[in-house]
Design a protein around this motif. Sequence first.
Motif, mmCIF file in Angstrom:
data_model
loop_
_atom_site.group_PDB
_atom_site.id
_atom_site.type_symbol
_atom_site.label_atom_id
_atom_site.label_comp_id
_atom_site.label_asym_id
_atom_site.label_seq_id
_atom_site.Cartn_x
_atom_site.Cartn_y
_atom_site.Cartn_z
ATOM 1 N N GLY A 34 -18.061 13.458 -10.981
ATOM 2 C CA GLY A 34 -16.950 13.552 -8.992
ATOM 3 C C GLY A 34 -16.010 13.291 -8.155
ATOM 4 O O GLY A 34 -16.089 11.353 -9.215
ATOM 5 N N PHE A 35 -16.371 12.440 -7.362
ATOM 6 C CA PHE A 35 -15.447 11.753 -6.070
ATOM 7 C C PHE A 35 -16.382 10.394 -6.115
ATOM 8 O O PHE A 35 -15.907 9.167 -6.473
ATOM 9 C CB PHE A 35 -14.709 12.297 -4.758
ATOM 10 N N LYS A 36 -17.209 10.616 -6.005
ATOM 11 C CA LYS A 36 -18.230 9.284 -5.872
ATOM 12 C C LYS A 36 -18.436 8.372 -6.898
ATOM 13 O O LYS A 36 -17.905 6.661 -6.579
ATOM 14 C CB LYS A 36 -19.890 9.259 -5.338
ATOM 15 N N LEU A 112 -18.132 21.816 -5.366
ATOM 16 C CA LEU A 112 -19.234 21.730 -5.037
ATOM 17 C C LEU A 112 -19.429 20.180 -5.258
ATOM 18 O O LEU A 112 -19.665 20.672 -6.924
ATOM 19 C CB LEU A 112 -20.171 22.558 -5.011
ATOM 20 N N ASP A 113 -19.532 19.492 -4.781
ATOM 21 C CA ASP A 113 -20.077 17.750 -6.199
ATOM 22 C C ASP A 113 -21.196 18.073 -6.470
ATOM 23 O O ASP A 113 -21.748 18.291 -7.345
ATOM 24 C CB ASP A 113 -20.219 16.527 -5.229
ATOM 25 N N ASP A 114 -22.211 19.127 -5.719
ATOM 26 C CA ASP A 114 -24.014 19.190 -5.984
ATOM 27 C C ASP A 114 -23.982 19.821 -6.910
ATOM 28 O O ASP A 114 -25.199 19.968 -8.628
ATOM 29 C CB ASP A 114 -24.819 19.963 -5.327
ATOM 30 N N ASN A 115 -22.558 20.494 -7.882
ATOM 31 C CA ASN A 115 -22.995 21.519 -9.510
ATOM 32 C C ASN A 115 -22.438 20.692 -10.718
ATOM 33 O O ASN A 115 -22.670 20.893 -11.592
ATOM 34 C CB ASN A 115 -22.115 22.770 -8.848
ATOM 35 N N LYS A 116 -22.137 19.608 -10.294
ATOM 36 C CA LYS A 116 -21.546 18.277 -11.113
ATOM 37 C C LYS A 116 -22.968 17.548 -11.520
ATOM 38 O O LYS A 116 -23.717 17.194 -10.114
ATOM 39 C CB LYS A 116 -20.048 17.687 -11.124
ATOM 40 N N PRO A 117 -22.966 16.770 -12.903
ATOM 41 C CA PRO A 117 -23.805 15.684 -13.074
ATOM 42 C C PRO A 117 -23.889 14.682 -11.841
ATOM 43 O O PRO A 117 -22.611 14.636 -12.065
ATOM 44 C CB PRO A 117 -23.565 15.490 -14.429
#
Length: 214
Positions: A34-36, A112-117
């Motif tokens: 993800g982006f973060k 959704l970033d929450d769905n990524k590790p």
Amino acid sequence: MFEILLAYILAVFLLIATPGPVVALVIRNASLYGFKSAFFTSIGTNFASLILMALAITVILGVFEISPSILSIISLLGCAFIFYLGVSSLYQAFKAHQNKLLQELDTQSLLLDDNKPQKAFSPSFLEGFGIAIGNPKDIIFFVAFFPQFIHIYDSILTSLSVLVLIWILLDFSILTAYAILMQKVIFLQYKKIIGIMSDIILMFVGVFGAYYLL
């Protein structure tokens, strides 16, 4: 002065935007975590660039010289680190695939970033810092590159400060743009493939760099 500064900005943009190990790492982290994660990786690479540029400036100003043998040793360690990042990430990807832990997500959930590790700040930052600081050849590059544009101001220190600031701003902006681009649906649909390709690029850069040095 304006023409020289414009030429410098264009040169830096092309140098940074051209895919290399840093770009490959940012793309990999953006696609897989993800982006973060990619954002923290960019912070790490920029911090390392600041250190390398500071060393290059001290060489330009004649403060001290750097032993070529030391640069070669650090370069080899950097190549080993780049190769390790590629191999370890590739191994984890295949292991997760074999264990059926990685599942294809639909387009909506991919947004959704929450769905990524998730990846914490520290490992992302350290990966970016390590891959950038492990390339001391950048010191030689900066020593050769900066003097070409050092006369944009009468003061050498002012000129170097402006050149460093422009480099950092462009570097951070371009890497962040890559991270944002990887969040687009068209790229997220192929995030695993992009991640694997980035790992292979890292491995290739590590091997080629070590071969070149030896």
